[in-house]
Scaffold this active site. Structure first.
Site, PDB file in Angstrom:
ATOM      1  N   THR A 323       0.824  -1.217   0.000  1.00 33.47           N
ATOM      2  CA  THR A 323       0.000   0.000   0.000  1.00 33.47           C
ATOM      3  C   THR A 323       0.856   1.264   0.000  1.00 33.47           C
ATOM      4  O   THR A 323       2.044   1.237   0.318  1.00 33.47           O
ATOM      5  CB  THR A 323      -0.903   0.040   1.248  1.00 33.47           C
ATOM      6  OG1 THR A 323      -0.072   0.113   2.408  1.00 33.47           O
ATOM      7  CG2 THR A 323      -1.804  -1.182   1.329  1.00 33.47           C
ATOM      8  N   CYS A 324       0.187   2.394  -0.322  1.00 38.31           N
ATOM      9  CA  CYS A 324       0.875   3.692  -0.342  1.00 38.31           C
ATOM     10  C   CYS A 324       0.881   4.295   1.057  1.00 38.31           C
ATOM     11  O   CYS A 324       0.533   5.465   1.238  1.00 38.31           O
ATOM     12  CB  CYS A 324       0.170   4.641  -1.298  1.00 38.31           C
ATOM     13  SG  CYS A 324       0.160   4.042  -2.969  1.00 38.31           S
ATOM     14  N   ASP A 325       1.209   3.517   2.054  1.00 41.81           N
ATOM     15  CA  ASP A 325       1.275   4.019   3.418  1.00 41.81           C
ATOM     16  C   ASP A 325       2.635   3.657   3.979  1.00 41.81           C
ATOM     17  O   ASP A 325       3.038   2.487   3.940  1.00 41.81           O
ATOM     18  CB  ASP A 325       0.156   3.392   4.270  1.00 41.81           C
ATOM     19  CG  ASP A 325       0.032   4.084   5.623  1.00 41.81           C
ATOM     20  OD1 ASP A 325       1.060   4.189   6.336  1.00 41.81           O
ATOM     21  OD2 ASP A 325      -1.075   4.515   5.969  1.00 41.81           O
ATOM     22  N   ASN A 366      -6.558   1.186   0.216  1.00 33.06           N
ATOM     23  CA  ASN A 366      -5.888   1.343  -1.087  1.00 33.06           C
ATOM     24  C   ASN A 366      -6.557   0.511  -2.184  1.00 33.06           C
ATOM     25  O   ASN A 366      -5.954   0.207  -3.208  1.00 33.06           O
ATOM     26  CB  ASN A 366      -4.414   0.929  -1.021  1.00 33.06           C
ATOM     27  CG  ASN A 366      -3.489   2.022  -0.505  1.00 33.06           C
ATOM     28  OD1 ASN A 366      -2.357   2.132  -0.943  1.00 33.06           O
ATOM     29  ND2 ASN A 366      -3.961   2.840   0.415  1.00 33.06           N
TER      30      ASN A 366
END
Ligand SMILES: Cc1ncc(COP(=O)(O)O)c(C=O)c1O
Length: 376
Positions: A323-325, A366
């Site tokens: 994910t973009c975390d 996401n």
């Protein structure tokens, strides 16, 4: 990892990560607990993995169920458990949930303060309550902190209050911390419980039960003692502290019941470096903290990871989710050894994932769907 799981994965290829749970392992574990502590009733901690097939198997084997919410109570009932085999073991409950549990027939409730006792007295009159005492969790890889329980001096006040309000002051509970590697970790809490039994008996309140919680480990990267070693140590402590006035006892294994029964198959999405001379690769999988591997928080639980290239030369790498975390990194402080040849598209097998994975998976962070789960 079991041959049945490997065979299932071979026959049923998938593009998405999934957990596969082998019921034979759950059955073996249930018998191991029942055998190691033959006079102790097993209350499976449903929160570890509430898959209907697991609950159904355990209900047929004679297990009882430790439930954290009304939904878990309904799941246990749907699996075939009767209400007298269910404990509402969460110390933090809405009064209307206590009332619903009572309506469903549940008569055993956890408390750790007078305000909770008052809720139970109003919503579930006449029920049995056990008071949870604090435990420091030393020796546990996933300690449960001060969130649950009270000091022993308060436990006696809480139970006396329960008695005065018409409830049955039934016993003491504690949890020595999840993934507890020290087989002697139960000793202190059992000594305290025995002291509370004596103290309350002097005031005319005869406690009956000690709930010794969970904490029994699964085997991740580190070797752990087997269930028989825990059974022997706990029995020794019970005898030491209660002598020939043994209480009724229960245990609530979650991780130890289902952890080793499950394996996640995942896929390598990317292998990259942050600079040309970076010594450590970043391996990004299609599963991370948000899709089942939440217990990698603080790198507490270190799952064994297998690849098709095992046996080849390895080098340390950082392992991260898709994910973009930025917190979606599994192992960085202590990098993980994986084969140097590991490549994009390779499948990896993450072992001992049967507990605390599917239910931790987000509904769609996401855009990734929750972790798929199959029980075989
Ligand atoms: C009340 C209670 N009982 C049992 C368990 C299960 O613990 P474990 O998975 O360590 O066996 C938990 C876990 O959080 C719990 O809160």
């Amino acid at each position: 990892m079991t041959d049945r799981i490997l065979d299932y994965l071979r026959r049923n290829p998938s593009d998405a990560p999934r957990l596969v749970v082998d019921l034979d392992v759950v059955e073996r574990n249930y018998h191991a607990f029942a055998h190691a502590l033959p006079d102790t009733r097993v209350f499976y901690a449903v929160k570890a993995n509430p898959a209907p097939e697991i609950l159904g198997l355990l209900a047929r084997l004679g297990s009882n169920f430790d439930c954290a919410s009304v939904v878990e109570i309904e799941q246990a009932l749907a699996a075939g458990a009767t209400a007298d085999r269910i404990s509402f073991g969460n110390t933090i409950k809405k009064e209307r949930d206590i009332a619903r549990a009572y309506e469903l027939g549940v008569r055993l409730f956890a408390v750790d303060c007078e305000a909770e006792v008052e809720k139970v007295a109003r919503a579930a009159p006449g029920s049995r309550v056990f008071c949870r005492i604090l435990c420091d969790g030393a020796g546990a890889e996933w300690p449960l902190s001060k969130k649950f329980g009270c000091v022993p001096a308060m436990a006696s006040i809480v139970l006396e209050h329960a008695h005065d309000l018409g409830l049955v002051a039934y016993g003491i509970s504690f949890h020595v911390g999840s993934q507890q590697g020290n087989v002697e970790a139960w000793d202190n809490a059992l000594a305290t419980a025995a002291g509370l039994f004596r103290e309350l008996a002097e005031r005319g309140i005869n406690l009956a039960m000690v709930n010794m919680g969970g904490g029994f480990p699964a085997k991740y990267l580190r070797a752990m003692p087997g269930v028989p070693a825990y059974g022997e140590a706990i029995f020794r402590s019970l005898s030491r502290h209660f002598g020939n006035r043994m209480p009724e006892t229960i245990i609530e294994p979650g991780r130890g019941m289902v952890g080793e029964a499950g394996m996640i198959e995942a896929e390598v999405v990317l292998v990259s470096k942050k600079s040309a001379d970076d010594e450590v690769r970043w391996v990004y999988l299609d599963i991370g903290k948000f899709h089942g591997l939440a217990e990698t928080m603080d790198e507490a639980i270190r799952y064994p990871i297998r690849t098709l290239r095992d046996g080849e030369a390895t080098a340390p790498c950082v392992i991260a989710g898709p994910t973009c975390d930025s917190v979606d990194v599994l192992y960085e402080k202590t990098p993980y050894e994986l084969p140097v040849s590991l490549a994009i598209g390779d499948k990896v097998l993450i072992e001992a994932c049967g507990a605390y994975t599917t239910t931790y998976s987000s509904v769609g962070f996401n855009g990734f769907p929750p972790l798929a789960s199959v029980v075989i």
